[in-house]
Design a protein around this motif. Structure first.
Motif, PDB file in Angstrom:
ATOM      1  N   VAL A  66       0.830  -1.202   0.000  1.00  0.00           N
ATOM      2  CA  VAL A  66       0.000   0.000   0.000  1.00  0.00           C
ATOM      3  C   VAL A  66       0.868   1.257   0.000  1.00  0.00           C
ATOM      4  CG1 VAL A  66      -1.728   1.308   1.310  1.00  0.00           C
ATOM      5  CG2 VAL A  66      -1.864  -1.190   1.195  1.00  0.00           C
ATOM      6  N   ASN A  67       0.484   2.235  -0.802  1.00  0.00           N
ATOM      7  CA  ASN A  67       1.017   3.595  -0.704  1.00  0.00           C
ATOM      8  C   ASN A  67      -0.118   4.569  -0.999  1.00  0.00           C
ATOM      9  OD1 ASN A  67       1.034   4.553  -3.618  1.00  0.00           O
ATOM     10  ND2 ASN A  67       2.370   2.761  -3.840  1.00  0.00           N
ATOM     11  N   ASN A  68       0.083   5.826  -0.687  1.00  0.00           N
ATOM     12  CA  ASN A  68      -0.987   6.820  -0.811  1.00  0.00           C
ATOM     13  C   ASN A  68      -0.868   7.704  -2.037  1.00  0.00           C
ATOM     14  OD1 ASN A  68      -2.222   6.029   1.645  1.00  0.00           O
ATOM     15  ND2 ASN A  68      -0.710   7.230   2.795  1.00  0.00           N
ATOM     16  N   MET A  69       0.039   7.368  -2.951  1.00  0.00           N
ATOM     17  CA  MET A  69       0.251   8.199  -4.144  1.00  0.00           C
ATOM     18  C   MET A  69      -0.767   7.856  -5.229  1.00  0.00           C
ATOM     19  SD  MET A  69       2.916  10.314  -3.871  1.00  0.00           S
ATOM     20  CE  MET A  69       3.596  10.487  -5.517  1.00  0.00           C
TER      21      MET A  69
ATOM     22  N   THR B 210      15.689   0.123  -9.792  1.00  0.00           N
ATOM     23  CA  THR B 210      14.632   0.890  -9.135  1.00  0.00           C
ATOM     24  C   THR B 210      14.173   2.016 -10.050  1.00  0.00           C
ATOM     25  OG1 THR B 210      15.529   0.425  -6.930  1.00  0.00           O
ATOM     26  CG2 THR B 210      14.004   2.272  -7.127  1.00  0.00           C
ATOM     27  N   ILE B 211      12.870   2.102 -10.267  1.00  0.00           N
ATOM     28  CA  ILE B 211      12.273   3.188 -11.046  1.00  0.00           C
ATOM     29  C   ILE B 211      11.475   4.042 -10.074  1.00  0.00           C
ATOM     30  CG2 ILE B 211      10.805   3.809 -12.998  1.00  0.00           C
ATOM     31  CD1 ILE B 211      11.300   1.070 -14.173  1.00  0.00           C
ATOM     32  N   GLY B 212      11.840   5.329  -9.988  1.00  0.00           N
ATOM     33  CA  GLY B 212      11.191   6.238  -9.061  1.00  0.00           C
ATOM     34  C   GLY B 212      10.185   7.134  -9.758  1.00  0.00           C
ATOM     35  N   PHE B 213       8.917   7.069  -9.340  1.00  0.00           N
ATOM     36  CA  PHE B 213       7.837   7.846  -9.945  1.00  0.00           C
ATOM     37  C   PHE B 213       7.422   8.976  -9.005  1.00  0.00           C
ATOM     38  CE2 PHE B 213       7.499   3.495 -11.446  1.00  0.00           C
ATOM     39  CZ  PHE B 213       7.364   3.648 -12.810  1.00  0.00           C
ATOM     40  N   GLY B 214       7.167  10.146  -9.568  1.00  0.00           N
ATOM     41  CA  GLY B 214       6.693  11.253  -8.754  1.00  0.00           C
ATOM     42  C   GLY B 214       6.615  12.532  -9.540  1.00  0.00           C
ATOM     43  N   ALA B 215       5.769  13.454  -9.083  1.00  0.00           N
ATOM     44  CA  ALA B 215       5.590  14.728  -9.779  1.00  0.00           C
ATOM     45  C   ALA B 215       6.738  15.689  -9.519  1.00  0.00           C
ATOM     46  CB  ALA B 215       4.262  15.367  -9.361  1.00  0.00           C
ATOM     47  N   THR B 216       7.497  15.465  -8.428  1.00  0.00           N
ATOM     48  CA  THR B 216       8.611  16.341  -8.084  1.00  0.00           C
ATOM     49  C   THR B 216       9.871  15.507  -7.877  1.00  0.00           C
ATOM     50  OG1 THR B 216       8.338  16.234  -5.675  1.00  0.00           O
ATOM     51  CG2 THR B 216       6.939  17.800  -6.881  1.00  0.00           C
ATOM     52  N   SER B 217      10.987  16.207  -7.696  1.00  0.00           N
ATOM     53  CA  SER B 217      12.261  15.520  -7.494  1.00  0.00           C
ATOM     54  C   SER B 217      12.472  15.123  -6.039  1.00  0.00           C
ATOM     55  CB  SER B 217      13.411  16.424  -7.952  1.00  0.00           C
ATOM     56  OG  SER B 217      13.390  17.656  -7.231  1.00  0.00           O
ATOM     57  N   ASN B 218      11.532  15.446  -5.175  1.00  0.00           N
ATOM     58  CA  ASN B 218      11.655  15.116  -3.751  1.00  0.00           C
ATOM     59  C   ASN B 218      11.548  13.600  -3.573  1.00  0.00           C
ATOM     60  OD1 ASN B 218      11.562  14.849  -1.000  1.00  0.00           O
ATOM     61  ND2 ASN B 218       9.842  16.238  -0.688  1.00  0.00           N
TER      62      ASN B 218
ATOM     63  N   ALA C 241      11.020  11.893  -1.047  1.00  0.00           N
ATOM     64  CA  ALA C 241       9.962  11.527  -0.115  1.00  0.00           C
ATOM     65  C   ALA C 241       8.592  11.494  -0.784  1.00  0.00           C
ATOM     66  CB  ALA C 241       9.935  12.510   1.057  1.00  0.00           C
ATOM     67  N   GLU C 242       8.493  12.042  -1.989  1.00  0.00           N
ATOM     68  CA  GLU C 242       7.222  12.094  -2.699  1.00  0.00           C
ATOM     69  C   GLU C 242       7.232  11.178  -3.917  1.00  0.00           C
ATOM     70  OE1 GLU C 242       6.583  16.180  -3.597  1.00  0.00           O
ATOM     71  OE2 GLU C 242       6.249  16.761  -1.498  1.00  0.00           O
ATOM     72  N   ARG C 243       7.942  10.078  -3.806  1.00  0.00           N
ATOM     73  CA  ARG C 243       8.056   9.132  -4.912  1.00  0.00           C
ATOM     74  C   ARG C 243       7.453   7.785  -4.548  1.00  0.00           C
ATOM     75  NH1 ARG C 243      14.414   9.611  -6.594  1.00  0.00           N
ATOM     76  NH2 ARG C 243      14.452  11.833  -7.118  1.00  0.00           N
TER      77      ARG C 243
END
Length: 539
Positions: A211-214, A307-315, A317-319
């Motif tokens: 589970v994640n909340n993204m 590892t593939i990191g998904f996120g709207a920003t480069s942070n 912690a938000e991936r």
């Protein structure tokens, strides 16, 4: 549907088999026509129809078991080579059109289209059956196996004034699934024991992911809704005392998730980094990266993890990070790509940003939940429970149903409801809440009377406790505004305190060259239903 019973999700059982000429993929079964012809298919996010091999797709140059290799079952007591349209009494021909599915990646093929009855899963399995579903049959081996379209885009044909609804739309309109949504992971042939794929229509299997909340909104470009930003692709070699890390992509790049295709289509410099680091051999004639025995032995020793990191920003912690072991990339290609089974690394060179794609290889270690009615999707690290573990099928309810307290939500197939213990606990909890409400009302009533009496005596607010330099904290009797109470298969939104609501046409003469022909036009596909996308007719 807000005042009717919400159907349970369809837990689409796997065929228990793995199939493919570019890897081993966990397949699902569909039944087409009357009498039924069975096919193994793979889920596809970028189309809305069913695609199966055409009977003319196997010829003398193919192995004798070509039909079986392509996922075609026995029919009439004999091994079939593909869909035999003229043997279905319910087949209605539409015509020969371009498929229009990832032609930008070289999958430019033509298909014979028609409408027929389609059933999900094998006979007598309880799977739903839909009449007049749109079906494409192809002889081309660019899509070696059949596909099960999960998209919403309708099939539009140049000779038709109205679109043909997608299979998912028909299932929803006929009240076979609770919402336009699905959960999917491709399974993993390389695990011990092998792990089958998981597909749930109208919900998801909570036992198959972390589970994640993204949540990611659909892309504004409706032709590629499952697009999102990748911030980083990195790797680590886990062999040796000091594991070494390396970077394969370090610039924010937009990719689309499309598991109709098997490979990862990556920027050219990322492919070059893979090839240089792992000794991959690029072949121009196939477009694949071959792995020789020396490189394969080194990869097994290094045991890299990507590892593939998904996120709207480069942070960081938000991936959402999805990890893939080398085993997920250790694939073999067969006829007609190579005459013999050949090991390869499933990355492809994308010379345009619009081609950047994460295909079925990625979905071996990822789980996707797509919710069309809310316009978003989520990605999760896949989990691989024991083969004896029970599914945890959770329905995704449409927004209008969640606000209607009179809707009856049944259990998903194979799931148990709340036992007597939880039901008793819920009953006691509700009783306590009601008693608390009555006590509060009594206190407020008495305070109101005290105010009135003191005002008559000229002592306003004499009943209130004394406040000093700082106001004393009030005791909290309420938690968050919304409480969640989850059972095995349904989610119940809580209510604020004291606000409890009650209550046949024959095609054997079709020119094989036309069915195998190159793309002759473009098809504009949309998940929105207001778009007039078209297939171009092949004359």
């Amino acid at each position: 549907m807000s005042n009717s019973t919400a159907p349970a999700p369809v837990a689409f059982s796997s065929s228990q088999k793995f199939l493919g000429n570019d890897g081993k993929w966990s397949t699902f079964v569909v039944r087409v026509g009357t009498p039924e012809q069975n096919f193994e298919v793979l889920p596809a996010s970028g189309m809305g129809e069913i695609l199966v091999p055409h009977v003319q797709g196997c010829d003398e140059s193919d192995p004798s078991d070509c039909g079986k290799r392509r996922g075609v079952f026995l029919f009439g007591g004999e091994q079939s080579k593909g869909l035999q349209q003229n043997r279905s009494s319910t087949w209605a021909l539409i015509g020969l059109f371009d498929l229009g599915l990832r032609s930008d990646l070289g999958y430019n093929v033509n298909a014979s289209y028609g409408r027929d009855t389609v059933g999900l899963m094998i006979q007598n399995s309880g799977g739903p059956t839909v009449e007049n579903a749109t079906i494409a049959s192809i002889a081309s081996k660019k899509f070696y196996t059949g596909l099960f379209g999960l998209g919403l885009q309708p099939a539009n044909f140049t000779d038709f004034a109205y679109p043909q609804p997608s299979l998912m739309r028909k299932l929803r309109d006929e009240n076979r699934i609770p919402s336009l949504s699905y959960g999917y992971t491709a399974g993993a042939y390389y695990k011990v024991p092998k792990v089958l794929g998981s597909l749930t229509l109208g919900g998801y299997d909570a036992s198959r992911f972390e589970v994640n909340n993204m949540k990611f909104p659909f892309d504004p470009d409706d032709s590629r809704p499952l697009s999102l930003k990748v911030q980083r692709i990195s790797g680590v070699n886990e062999s040796g005392r000091q594991p070494s890390t390396f970077t394969l992509l370090d610039l924010e790049t937009t990719f689309q998730v499309d598991f109709a295709v098997p490979h990862l289509w990556l920027p050219l410099n990322t492919c070059d980094r893979f090839a240089e680091r792992f000794g991959l051999i690029y072949e121009k004639n196939t477009g694949l990266y071959r792995v020789n025995e020396t490189s394969h032995a080194a990869l097994l020793e290094q045991n890299p993890k990507f590892t593939i990191g998904f996120g709207a920003t480069s942070n960081p912690a938000e991936r959402v990070n999805i990890e893939l072991p080398y085993a997920a990339f250790d694939l073999e290609a067969e006829h007609p790509i190579y005459p013999n089974s050949t090991r390869y690394f499933p990355i492809r060179r994308a010379n345009e940003t619009s081609k950047y794609t994460l295909g079925r290889t990625f979905m071996q270690e990822a789980y996707i939940i797509t919710d069309f009615e809310r316009g978003h999707f989520s990605l999760h690290q896949a989990q691989f429970p024991e083969t004896t573990a029970k599914q945890q099928i959770i329905p995704i309810l449409p927004p209008d149903i969640l606000s209607n307290s009179t809707t009856n939500i049944p259990k998903a197939s194979g799931q148990k409801g709340l036992g007597s213990g939880p039901i008793a606990g819920i009953t006691v909890g509700v009783a306590i809440v009601l008693m608390a409400c009555l006590v509060l009302l009594l206190i407020l009533y008495r305070r109101h009377r005290a105010i009135a009496q003191n005002q008559d005596k000229g002592e306003p607010y004499a009943w209130m406790p004394e406040l000093h330099d700082t106001e004393k904290e009030k005791p909290e009797i309420q938690g968050e505004g919304v409480h969640e109470m989850k059972g095995n298969d349904i989610e119940m939104a809580g209510v604020p305190l004291c606000e409890l609501e009650g209550n046949g046409l024959e095609l054997d003469g079709t020119n094989l060259e036309e069915i195998l022909g190159e793309e002759v036009g473009n098809r504009d596909e949309r998940h929105g239903e207001q778009v007039d996308g078209t297939h171009s007719r092949v004359d």
